[in-house]
Design a protein around this motif. Structure first.
Motif, PDB file in Angstrom:
ATOM      1  N   UNK A 344       0.827  -1.202   0.000  1.00  0.00           N
ATOM      2  CA  UNK A 344       0.000   0.000   0.000  1.00  0.00           C
ATOM      3  C   UNK A 344       0.865   1.257   0.000  1.00  0.00           C
ATOM      4  N   UNK A 345       0.300   2.338  -0.462  1.00  0.00           N
ATOM      5  CA  UNK A 345       0.974   3.627  -0.407  1.00  0.00           C
ATOM      6  C   UNK A 345       0.824   4.184   1.004  1.00  0.00           C
ATOM      7  N   UNK A 346       1.913   4.497   1.653  1.00  0.00           N
ATOM      8  CA  UNK A 346       1.848   4.993   3.030  1.00  0.00           C
ATOM      9  C   UNK A 346       2.425   6.403   3.097  1.00  0.00           C
ATOM     10  N   UNK A 347       2.022   7.110   4.124  1.00  0.00           N
ATOM     11  CA  UNK A 347       2.478   8.478   4.363  1.00  0.00           C
ATOM     12  C   UNK A 347       3.076   8.527   5.765  1.00  0.00           C
ATOM     13  N   UNK A 348       4.384   8.361   5.859  1.00  0.00           N
ATOM     14  CA  UNK A 348       5.030   8.279   7.166  1.00  0.00           C
ATOM     15  C   UNK A 348       4.846   9.545   7.986  1.00  0.00           C
ATOM     16  N   UNK A 349       4.796  10.676   7.326  1.00  0.00           N
ATOM     17  CA  UNK A 349       4.627  11.916   8.079  1.00  0.00           C
ATOM     18  C   UNK A 349       3.270  11.963   8.766  1.00  0.00           C
ATOM     19  N   UNK A 350       2.207  11.682   8.036  1.00  0.00           N
ATOM     20  CA  UNK A 350       0.864  11.808   8.586  1.00  0.00           C
ATOM     21  C   UNK A 350       0.381  10.571   9.338  1.00  0.00           C
ATOM     22  N   UNK A 353       4.789  10.402  12.011  1.00  0.00           N
ATOM     23  CA  UNK A 353       5.388  11.588  12.591  1.00  0.00           C
ATOM     24  C   UNK A 353       4.401  12.502  13.275  1.00  0.00           C
ATOM     25  N   UNK A 354       3.330  12.864  12.575  1.00  0.00           N
ATOM     26  CA  UNK A 354       2.352  13.802  13.130  1.00  0.00           C
ATOM     27  C   UNK A 354       1.626  13.230  14.351  1.00  0.00           C
ATOM     28  N   UNK A 355       1.046  12.021  14.266  1.00  0.00           N
ATOM     29  CA  UNK A 355       0.339  11.509  15.446  1.00  0.00           C
ATOM     30  C   UNK A 355       1.248  11.277  16.645  1.00  0.00           C
TER      31      UNK A 355
END
Length: 425
Positions: A344-350, A353-355
């Motif tokens: 899957x396409x993941x967004x490490x920042x959101x 990192x953010x949470x």
């Protein structure tokens, strides 16, 4: 030509965040190799867990091993300053979830978690040291073993759980200055000799400040009588021992001469209630110190790596948040990796990192308020509203990510408003 080993995930460090991450990843079917510089069991500071931690131990399948280890039960935190006493029972809180936990000798606790990670199939190599990391393609890590032999490991992803060693931040030059003053801690374990009082102190207004009100089921935080930014921890263990330490800016600690034990005892002697509490103590373990532990990084993740727990950011020990943040980071990272390995396409920042920073920033605001004296005015205020106490109790219990709590959702504004109300004219 040197053979290059391969693994799905390489974890640097077998401490709490590394062990929990390893167990969670093994449950996903990932190949996990853990490189640990030291031999376990080994001494580590940070013995007072928060109830939120229990959720992650349960998720990782480690809860039974921890429960059966016989650690000291913990249900809250007590605070003492110039004869004033207040405590928080973590079972009486705003957030849902665990209200109890344990106070643990970290050498034993960390070893239990590491053995649990091995039980799930993770390989841990003790006394192996990461020397270099190459992230130009797939992560390639150079490691030195116990005999000094060098070998390499290629991984799909790296999790840095190296704690204060901060391996990737150092090797990749990720560190940024902390906004906290340089503080240090001097600490040891003692046979405390505390005589348990039959009468527990009232939640507010206990002016006796000695064994009355002492509760082995709670960490005790004692403020220096003359310096609100100097404080002591007393963390009872099972079998009549406890961890004792002082935290202050280095300029304060540097006033005291002698060994670390002599310096610690001299500072403890300045706080009458603590001196009385420990009058029968046997100082049988040489004290240690740590300086400049607060740290920060520009980002908690990057190409093929993420920083867990103290490797990414460490605030301060006052609210015992370190292990909780470590577990939270391991849980978040394992969840993102599960999706990433599934294609899957993941967004490490959101997604990471953010949470993670949301909870860290909540703790940060409370730490800053503590050292400025505002939070101390709040907890010792005579007219406390039960509902607000429960909200604060939740954060002290580790629930710094619970957005249903106004002091999490709007931390700075709510805390500032409460400080204004509770600060003496």
């Amino acid at each position: 030509m040197q053979k290059i080993e391969t693994t799905d995930v390489l974890i640097v460090g077998a401490g709490p965040s590394g062990a929990v991450a390893a167990a969670l990843l093994r449950q996903q079917g990932r190949a996990v190799l853990v490189i640990e510089r030291e031999e376990f069991p080994r001494f580590s500071i940070g013995e007072s867990l928060l109830p939120q931690s229990m959720e992650y131990l349960e998720q990782a399948g480690m809860l039974r091993a921890v429960v059966e280890a016989g650690f000291q039960f913990k249900n809250g935190a007590a605070f003492v300053h110039n004869g004033r006493y207040t405590d928080f029972d973590f079972r009486d809180k705003h957030s849902a979830g665990w209200g109890t936990t344990y106070q643990v000798q970290r050498a034993q606790f960390d070893h239990i978690l590491a053995k649990e990670a091995e039980r799930f199939g993770a390989e841990i190599r003790y006394r192996h040291e990461v020397m270099t990391v190459d992230l130009s393609e797939k992560p390639l890590v150079t490691v030195k073993d116990t005999s000094g032999k060098i070998y390499q490991v290629k991984a799909e992803f790296i999790l840095d759980a190296s704690g204060f060693g901060r391996i990737l931040p150092r090797l990749l030059k990720l560190e940024t200055p902390s906004n906290f003053p340089v503080r240090g801690a001097i600490f040891t374990h003692i046979e405390d000799g505390i005589v348990q009082s039959k009468t527990q102190g009232k939640k507010q207004g206990n002016t006796q400040g000695n064994t009355v009100g002492f509760d082995r089921n709670k960490i005790r935080v004692t403020v220096h009588p003359k310096h609100c930014n100097v404080w002591f921890w007393t963390i009872p263990f099972a079998a009549g021992r406890c961890s004792i330490g002082v935290v202050a800016e280095t300029s304060f600690l540097d006033r005291y001469q002698g060994s670390d034990t002599e310096r610690l005892r001299a500072i403890v002697a300045e706080e009458p209630s603590l001196q009385e509490l420990l009058v029968n103590a046997k100082w049988d373990t040489p004290a240690r110190h740590i300086v400049g532990y607060s740290a920060n990084v520009a980002s908690l993740w990057g190409k093929s790596y993420a920083l867990l727990g103290n490797a990414g950011e460490f605030l301060d020990p006052v609210f015992s948040s370190g292990v909780t943040i470590a577990f939270k980071s391991a849980s978040l990272a394992a969840a993102v990796l599960q999706r990433q390995f599934a294609g899957e396409q993941v967004d490490w920042q959101n997604e990471y990192g953010v949470p993670l920073r949301k909870g860290v920033d909540t703790f940060r605001a409370f730490v800053e308020s503590w050292y400025a004296g505002g939070f101390q005015n709040i907890i010792f205020h005579e007219a406390q509203q039960p509902e607000i106490r429960r909200m604060i109790s939740s954060i002290l219990a580790g629930y710094a990510w619970d957005q249903s709590n106004p002091f999490v959702k709007e931390t700075a504004r709510r805390l500032a408003a409460l400080e204004t109300i509770c600060t003496p004219a």
